[in-house]
Structure formats: C-alpha cells, structure tokens
Design a protein around this motif. Structure first.
Motif, mmCIF file in Angstrom:
data_model
loop_
_atom_site.group_PDB
_atom_site.id
_atom_site.type_symbol
_atom_site.label_atom_id
_atom_site.label_comp_id
_atom_site.label_asym_id
_atom_site.label_seq_id
_atom_site.Cartn_x
_atom_site.Cartn_y
_atom_site.Cartn_z
ATOM 1 N N THR A 174 0.830 -1.203 0.000
ATOM 2 C CA THR A 174 0.000 0.000 0.000
ATOM 3 C C THR A 174 0.865 1.254 0.000
ATOM 4 O O THR A 174 0.598 2.218 -0.741
ATOM 5 N N LEU A 175 1.901 1.268 0.818
ATOM 6 C CA LEU A 175 2.818 2.408 0.838
ATOM 7 C C LEU A 175 3.476 2.597 -0.524
ATOM 8 O O LEU A 175 3.613 3.724 -1.012
ATOM 9 N N ALA A 176 3.899 1.496 -1.142
ATOM 10 C CA ALA A 176 4.529 1.588 -2.457
ATOM 11 C C ALA A 176 3.558 2.146 -3.492
ATOM 12 O O ALA A 176 3.933 2.964 -4.341
ATOM 13 N N ALA A 177 2.298 1.713 -3.414
ATOM 14 C CA ALA A 177 1.296 2.207 -4.360
ATOM 15 C C ALA A 177 1.052 3.702 -4.200
ATOM 16 O O ALA A 177 0.666 4.387 -5.153
ATOM 17 N N ARG A 178 1.282 4.218 -2.990
ATOM 18 C CA ARG A 178 1.141 5.655 -2.728
ATOM 19 C C ARG A 178 2.390 6.438 -3.121
ATOM 20 O O ARG A 178 2.451 7.657 -2.944
ATOM 21 N N GLY A 179 3.420 5.734 -3.610
ATOM 22 C CA GLY A 179 4.657 6.397 -3.990
ATOM 23 C C GLY A 179 5.584 6.658 -2.833
ATOM 24 O O GLY A 179 6.516 7.477 -2.955
ATOM 25 N N GLN A 180 5.405 5.946 -1.717
ATOM 26 C CA GLN A 180 6.203 6.187 -0.523
ATOM 27 C C GLN A 180 7.549 5.465 -0.596
ATOM 28 O O GLN A 180 7.628 4.311 -1.038
ATOM 29 N N ARG A 181 8.595 6.118 -0.179
ATOM 30 C CA ARG A 181 9.903 5.471 -0.092
ATOM 31 C C ARG A 181 9.913 4.559 1.136
ATOM 32 O O ARG A 181 9.652 5.003 2.255
ATOM 33 N N ALA A 182 10.230 3.279 0.931
ATOM 34 C CA ALA A 182 10.220 2.326 2.039
ATOM 35 C C ALA A 182 11.228 1.220 1.772
ATOM 36 O O ALA A 182 11.588 0.932 0.619
ATOM 37 N N MET A 183 11.668 0.581 2.862
ATOM 38 C CA MET A 183 12.660 -0.478 2.792
ATOM 39 C C MET A 183 12.326 -1.486 3.890
ATOM 40 O O MET A 183 11.832 -1.105 4.963
ATOM 41 N N LEU A 184 12.596 -2.770 3.645
ATOM 42 C CA LEU A 184 12.252 -3.812 4.611
ATOM 43 C C LEU A 184 13.322 -4.892 4.599
ATOM 44 O O LEU A 184 13.823 -5.279 3.536
ATOM 45 N N SER A 185 13.659 -5.405 5.785
ATOM 46 C CA SER A 185 14.604 -6.510 5.927
ATOM 47 C C SER A 185 13.845 -7.765 6.327
ATOM 48 O O SER A 185 12.891 -7.701 7.103
ATOM 49 N N ASN A 186 14.296 -8.924 5.822
ATOM 50 C CA ASN A 186 13.696 -10.186 6.240
ATOM 51 C C ASN A 186 14.612 -11.325 5.814
ATOM 52 O O ASN A 186 15.637 -11.114 5.156
ATOM 53 N N PRO A 193 19.902 -9.371 -2.114
ATOM 54 C CA PRO A 193 20.515 -10.296 -1.153
ATOM 55 C C PRO A 193 21.586 -9.588 -0.319
ATOM 56 O O PRO A 193 22.406 -8.828 -0.843
ATOM 57 N N ILE A 194 21.552 -9.816 0.977
ATOM 58 C CA ILE A 194 22.499 -9.232 1.927
ATOM 59 C C ILE A 194 23.181 -10.383 2.664
ATOM 60 O O ILE A 194 22.509 -11.295 3.158
ATOM 61 N N LEU A 195 24.504 -10.360 2.749
ATOM 62 C CA LEU A 195 25.240 -11.412 3.445
ATOM 63 C C LEU A 195 25.395 -11.026 4.906
ATOM 64 O O LEU A 195 25.969 -9.982 5.231
ATOM 65 N N ALA A 196 24.844 -11.856 5.799
ATOM 66 C CA ALA A 196 24.831 -11.522 7.220
ATOM 67 C C ALA A 196 25.339 -12.690 8.041
ATOM 68 O O ALA A 196 25.234 -13.854 7.633
ATOM 69 N N ALA A 197 25.885 -12.376 9.219
ATOM 70 C CA ALA A 197 26.322 -13.407 10.152
ATOM 71 C C ALA A 197 25.152 -13.836 11.013
ATOM 72 O O ALA A 197 24.363 -13.003 11.460
ATOM 73 N N ASN A 216 22.296 -15.627 3.749
ATOM 74 C CA ASN A 216 21.689 -14.557 2.972
ATOM 75 C C ASN A 216 20.419 -14.057 3.651
ATOM 76 O O ASN A 216 19.623 -14.855 4.149
ATOM 77 N N GLU A 217 20.274 -12.747 3.699
ATOM 78 C CA GLU A 217 19.015 -12.108 4.080
ATOM 79 C C GLU A 217 18.545 -11.310 2.870
ATOM 80 O O GLU A 217 19.267 -11.193 1.869
ATOM 81 N N LEU A 218 17.355 -10.752 2.979
ATOM 82 C CA LEU A 218 16.832 -9.936 1.881
ATOM 83 C C LEU A 218 16.621 -8.505 2.347
ATOM 84 O O LEU A 218 16.131 -8.262 3.463
ATOM 85 N N LEU A 219 16.962 -7.560 1.509
ATOM 86 C CA LEU A 219 16.597 -6.168 1.675
ATOM 87 C C LEU A 219 15.643 -5.850 0.531
ATOM 88 O O LEU A 219 15.977 -6.051 -0.644
ATOM 89 N N ILE A 220 14.449 -5.390 0.877
ATOM 90 C CA ILE A 220 13.385 -5.178 -0.101
ATOM 91 C C ILE A 220 13.096 -3.675 -0.191
ATOM 92 O O ILE A 220 12.926 -3.013 0.844
ATOM 93 N N THR A 221 13.058 -3.130 -1.388
ATOM 94 C CA THR A 221 12.871 -1.693 -1.547
ATOM 95 C C THR A 221 11.723 -1.390 -2.510
ATOM 96 O O THR A 221 11.436 -2.152 -3.440
#
Length: 280
Positions: A226-238, A255-259, A273-278
């Motif tokens: 929903t935020l993306a559809a509104r044109g909002q800048r956002a980022m999420l880790s998982n 992909p993010i390399l994490a310990a 590997n983790e994910l950074l989603i933008t």
C-alpha cells in the motif's frame, strides 16, 4: 525534556543495547539504498536502533516505535532522563555479580520508568549473548552471561543517543498505523520485523511473548504494498526464503550477506543470505 548532554556529543550516535538481529554490521551493505536526505523517518520495529542512529544526521525528525512497551520506555528515558538513567546504571555496575543479576531479573514489582529502563539495560548488558527473551507472562528469562567486566554504563554513548533522540517521537504502535499517517514524499519508512523462520526448527520469532506469525508477515507485506502504491519510499529486511520472496514478488529484492549471531553452537554462526526489499 530534562536530559543534560553536551551540545556536540563526543561520539556519533550508535546502539546502546545488544539486540538479536541488530543491523550494525550490515549498514555498509544497506547504505546504497538509503535516501541522502529524509524529512520524517519512520521505524515501527525499532529494536537496537542501528539504522535510526546511522541515519540520524540526515533526518529532520523521526517517529520510532516497537511493540515491546519496556523497550519503548528505555528509549523515552534515554531521550528525556539520560543523566538520571546513568546514575542508576552506575549503581548496577558497582553491584553486579551473578547473584545480583538474578535478584534484579526477579524484580517484577512496579518501578519508576527510569528504574525500569535501567533494569532492562543492565540485564541486556549482562545476560547470555545479549539476548532479549520473555516467557509467556512477559518476564525476562535469560540466564546471566559469563562476562568478567561487562560495560554496563557508557555515559558518552548514552548521551550521544539522547542527543539523536531529541527530535524523535517514541511510542508503542502497530505497523498498520503507518497507513493512517499523512506521509510526505520526502519521508522514509524502514521495517525490520522478526524474521520469518528459515525452517520449522528456527526460533526467529520467539524472542518475546508477542511472536510474529506467517499471517503477521502477510499483513506487513500488504502495508508495504500500500505504501509503495502511494509512492512512498520504504525499505524492509527479512530472511531470504521462498515465503518472503513470494510475499514481495514484484519488488526489488537485494541479497544481503549476514552473520548468524544467535546460536548455541559457535560452529553454526556462519554467513547466511538475508533480503533487503525496496520500493521503486
């Protein structure tokens, strides 16, 4: 606000808590995806606050939250009563022994906000592996760590954090509440939820009594869309797993390399590997 800290802190702000899943070591990989300037920064899963402190110099104001009210209280006390908090932490540091740790851990009676904040920081600095874990009643239940001289009180670090937090609104709020706010184009939202388990034996979501289920992950993904559809800048880790990739299909997945920092066996604390989603 009554905090008494230098006008120019001697240290740049950085996390004053140990926190499972903290992002301090990943910031260099995240940096290319951060905006260069931010009007209002939103972070509803605050945890150790590594991303907020990293971005503090480019943020005009912040709205910070977490579902854990005791953690929210800690940040409010650092912002508003840092000198009183420092005095309480010095007392804990002076008295620290394993027996004293368990005495403090057992205390569940009502205390002032600053006493509760000092208790959480003390337990965090002296417990096993810096792990925050609660039982079903919401009581902290991690055993004492084997540290010779734990750094329980760091006044310069706390004062630098207090300075960074002066422009922050800090509260307990659900992540869906972001949809009710009038976010502006220059605002930025960062989500760092409890990670979805990589397997049925993973315990990424069980550090507190609140938990975070697959259904919660889906609700969060809907908010992100929903935020993306509104044109909002956002980022999420998982975590990097099939379920998360399916939830965020269509977004940029980095992909993010994490310990892996939390594991009872040191040999299993390798890189994953983790994910950074933008948003676009």
């Amino acid at each position: 606000m009554t905090a008494a800290f230098p006008a120019t802190p001697t240290l740049p702000p950085r996390p004053f808590l140990k926190w499972a899943g903290g992002k301090g070591r990943l910031l260099s990989q995240y940096e290319p995806f951060f905006p260069s300037a931010i009007d209002t920064y939103y972070e509803p899963f605050l945890g150790g606050g590594a991303v907020f402190f990293h971005l503090a110099g480019r943020v005009r104001r912040a709205v910070l939250g977490d579902i854990n009210p005791e953690l929210v209280n800690v940040y409010c006390c650092v912002r508003d009563q840092v000198e009183t908090l420092i005095r309480h932490l010095w007392d804990h540091q002076r008295r620290h022994t394993p027996d004293y740790y368990y005495q403090v851990r057992q205390r569940q009676e009502l205390r002032s906000p600053v006493e509760r904040a000092a208790r959480l920081i003390y337990l965090n600095k002296t417990c096993y592996n810096g792990l925050y874990r609660e039982n079903s009643q919401g009581h902290f239940n991690v055993p004492v760590g084997k540290y010779k001289n734990p750094a329980i009180c760091d006044p310069s670090l706390l004062r630098a954090a207090a300075a960074a937090l002066q422009t922050a609104e800090i509260q307990t709020f659900p992540f869906e509440q972001l949809l009710e706010r009038a976010l502006a184009p220059d605002d930025f939202v960062y989500f760092d939820p409890p990670y979805h388990p990589l397997s049925s034996t993973s315990s990424f979501t069980s550090y507190s009594r609140y938990g975070f289920t697959g259904a919660d992950q889906a609700r969060l993904a809907a908010v992100f869309r929903t935020l993306a559809a509104r044109g909002q800048r956002a980022m999420l880790s998982n975590s990097d797993c099939a379920y998360v990739r399916e939830l965020y299909q269509g977004f940029a997945l980095h992909p993010i390399l994490a310990a892996r920092a939390i594991n009872s066996r040191a040999g299993r604390r390798g890189k994953i590997n983790e994910l950074l989603i933008t948003t676009p």
